[in-house]
Design an enzyme around this catalytic site. Structure first.
Site: not given
Ligand code: BG6
Ligand code: MG
Length: 216
Positions: A10-12, A18, A46, A49-50, A53, A115, A146, A170-171
């Protein structure tokens, strides 16, 4: 004899932190709409998706918006988020991440990014590690968020590995659940109380070794 062939990251929150930029941008958006949310609530965002969220945040504020307005708000949040991302430097890569990626690649393990972010390529470029991944599967390439395993299954396929030959890092609890649903082993980055079901939980990739990987 181990059967691990690939690692999917995973990235973030795993490679870079981030999450704090996401939090600041969402908070600014909520404030502009006249409400606030806590850092504790932010945990639920966390790995999500955007669009999802935004829906959660609007729900916390008791605010209703049309689909077109929601799209506008998500774009506004992303603009503020990217202003911070664009200032990122290679030093912001989390401790041990680059070193562990290097160790994996040195022994012939394949590496992929898995990610939810649609900004992952920009972030990888900012921190200068794009060439450390054999495949990048991100929010632009998958449609199911996810805890659906789609992102990790696509990663395994791109690497030519079977799910059971992959280990996911994964976090987020949604990400741990996605890995389990995909029949993969998973290393949680964070707290054991939160990342239930992970095969191993560590505080960061600086605690990870190939020895621990092969013992999973
Ligand atoms: C995930 C983050 O990696 O990416 C979430 O944990 C974020 O917080 C999601 O909403 C989508 O990211 P982005 O950059 O497409 O808005
Ligand atoms: Mg993450």
């Amino acid at each position: 004899m181990n059967t691990i062939k690939a690692c999917i990251f995973d990235l973030d929150g795993v490679i870079v932190d981030t999450a704090v930029y996401h939090y600041k941008a969402w908070k600014r958006l909520a404030n502009s709409l006249g409400f606030d949310f806590t850092e504790h609530q932010n945990e639920q965002l966390k790995g999500v998706s955007r669009v999802r969220s935004l829906q959660l945040i609007l729900g916390w504020g008791g605010v209703t918006k049309t689909e077109a307005e929601q799209e506008q708000l998500a774009t506004q949040k992303n603009t503020w988020y990217m202003e911070m991302v664009n200032q990122m430097k290679p030093e912001e890569i989390l401790p041990g991440a680059k070193e562990f990626l290097k160790s994996c690649r040195a022994v012939g393990l394949k590496t992929a990014l898995g990610s939810a972010s649609k900004n992952s390529m920009t972030i990888l470029e900012k921190i200068g590690i794009t060439d450390m991944f054999d495949a990048v599967i991100d929010g632009n390439k998958v449609s199911k968020a996810k805890p659906d395993p789609e992102v990790f299954l696509a990663g395994a396929q791109a690497l030519g590995a079977l799910p059971e030959e992959c280990v996911v890092f994964e976090d987020a609890i949604a990400g741990v659940e996605a890995a389990i649903a995909g029949d993969m082993k998973v290393v949680g980055i964070g707290l054991p109380d939160v990342l239930k079901g992970a095969n191993l939980v560590i505080k960061g990739l600086d605690e990870m070794t190939l020895d621990k990987l092969y013992k999973l």
